[in-house]
Design a protein around this motif. Sequence first.
Motif, PDB file in Angstrom:
ATOM      1  N   THR A  70      95.195  21.223-121.989  1.00 24.49           N
ATOM      2  CA  THR A  70      95.628  21.316-120.608  1.00 24.49           C
ATOM      3  C   THR A  70      95.273  22.683-120.046  1.00 24.49           C
ATOM      4  O   THR A  70      95.451  23.709-120.713  1.00 24.49           O
ATOM      5  N   ARG A  71      94.791  22.683-118.840  1.00 27.93           N
ATOM      6  CA  ARG A  71      94.439  23.956-118.203  1.00 27.93           C
ATOM      7  C   ARG A  71      95.707  24.702-117.805  1.00 27.93           C
ATOM      8  O   ARG A  71      96.703  24.095-117.419  1.00 27.93           O
ATOM      9  N   CYS A  72      95.630  26.031-117.871  1.00 30.71           N
ATOM     10  CA  CYS A  72      96.766  26.853-117.443  1.00 30.71           C
ATOM     11  C   CYS A  72      96.851  26.825-115.914  1.00 30.71           C
ATOM     12  O   CYS A  72      95.934  26.357-115.234  1.00 30.71           O
ATOM     13  N   ALA A  73      97.946  27.347-115.381  1.00 33.67           N
ATOM     14  CA  ALA A  73      98.155  27.339-113.929  1.00 33.67           C
ATOM     15  C   ALA A  73      97.075  28.146-113.208  1.00 33.67           C
ATOM     16  O   ALA A  73      96.654  27.771-112.110  1.00 33.67           O
ATOM     17  N   ALA A  74      96.612  29.224-113.824  1.00 34.36           N
ATOM     18  CA  ALA A  74      95.582  30.050-113.199  1.00 34.36           C
ATOM     19  C   ALA A  74      94.263  29.293-113.096  1.00 34.36           C
ATOM     20  O   ALA A  74      93.608  29.307-112.045  1.00 34.36           O
ATOM     21  N   CYS A  75      93.868  28.652-114.165  1.00 35.26           N
ATOM     22  CA  CYS A  75      92.601  27.921-114.152  1.00 35.26           C
ATOM     23  C   CYS A  75      92.669  26.714-113.222  1.00 35.26           C
ATOM     24  O   CYS A  75      91.681  26.376-112.564  1.00 35.26           O
ATOM     25  N   LYS A  76      93.826  26.061-113.159  1.00 37.34           N
ATOM     26  CA  LYS A  76      93.986  24.964-112.205  1.00 37.34           C
ATOM     27  C   LYS A  76      93.855  25.487-110.775  1.00 37.34           C
ATOM     28  O   LYS A  76      93.190  24.884-109.943  1.00 37.34           O
ATOM     29  N   TYR A  88     100.611  33.388-120.135  1.00 33.73           N
ATOM     30  CA  TYR A  88     101.549  33.975-119.180  1.00 33.73           C
ATOM     31  C   TYR A  88     101.732  33.147-117.907  1.00 33.73           C
ATOM     32  O   TYR A  88     102.679  33.378-117.149  1.00 33.73           O
ATOM     33  N   PHE A  89     100.836  32.201-117.682  1.00 30.61           N
ATOM     34  CA  PHE A  89     100.918  31.333-116.513  1.00 30.61           C
ATOM     35  C   PHE A  89     100.755  29.885-116.969  1.00 30.61           C
ATOM     36  O   PHE A  89      99.678  29.306-116.886  1.00 30.61           O
ATOM     37  N   PRO A  90     101.842  29.301-117.481  1.00 22.38           N
ATOM     38  CA  PRO A  90     101.780  27.947-118.034  1.00 22.38           C
ATOM     39  C   PRO A  90     101.499  26.899-116.955  1.00 22.38           C
ATOM     40  O   PRO A  90     101.779  27.118-115.775  1.00 22.38           O
ATOM     41  N   PRO A  91     100.959  25.758-117.352  1.00 20.60           N
ATOM     42  CA  PRO A  91     100.604  24.722-116.371  1.00 20.60           C
ATOM     43  C   PRO A  91     101.802  24.120-115.635  1.00 20.60           C
ATOM     44  O   PRO A  91     101.647  23.591-114.542  1.00 20.60           O
TER      45      PRO A  91
END
Length: 163
Positions: A2-8, A23-26
């Motif tokens: 799963t992509r992290c929140a930043a990559c999303k 540090y920035f979970p999905p």
Amino acid sequence: MTRCAACKYLRRRCASDCIFSPYFPPNNPQRFACVHRIYGASNIGKMLQQLPVHRRAEAADCLYYEAQCRMKDPVYGCVGLITLLHQEIHDAQSQLAKAQAEIAFLNASSAQEEPPQQQQQQQHPAIEPAKQGGDPQYYVQQIEATGDGPSALYGPSTATWFC
């Protein structure tokens, strides 16, 4: 994976060694969006890479907190909150000094009504017997001069520390 929140948010593929993923979970996309809006993804990545691994989680939390404060108060950010808290401390110190002055005033006025031998025992040490009048401001000055006031409890006033 799963992509992290930043990559999303940035619409990119999340690598296994992504600096943002721990540090920035999905499941918390607004956390990265808030930090990104204030600092930018490139700057966040640079800041995190410059820190040792054991300090990065704390830094990400601080960046998030500061970004939230900056969004609420664009001019002062978290400094505005700190200033407000310093003002509350100053106000509490002033109230304490006034209460101590009132207590000293009441003790001095009740001591004047008692016989002379008892009067010496109950006086506040900051009050000189010759100057016991009816002025409460005199008692505030005496308490602050002897160090019995709020500055003795909290140290000198630092209300203008940020100037």
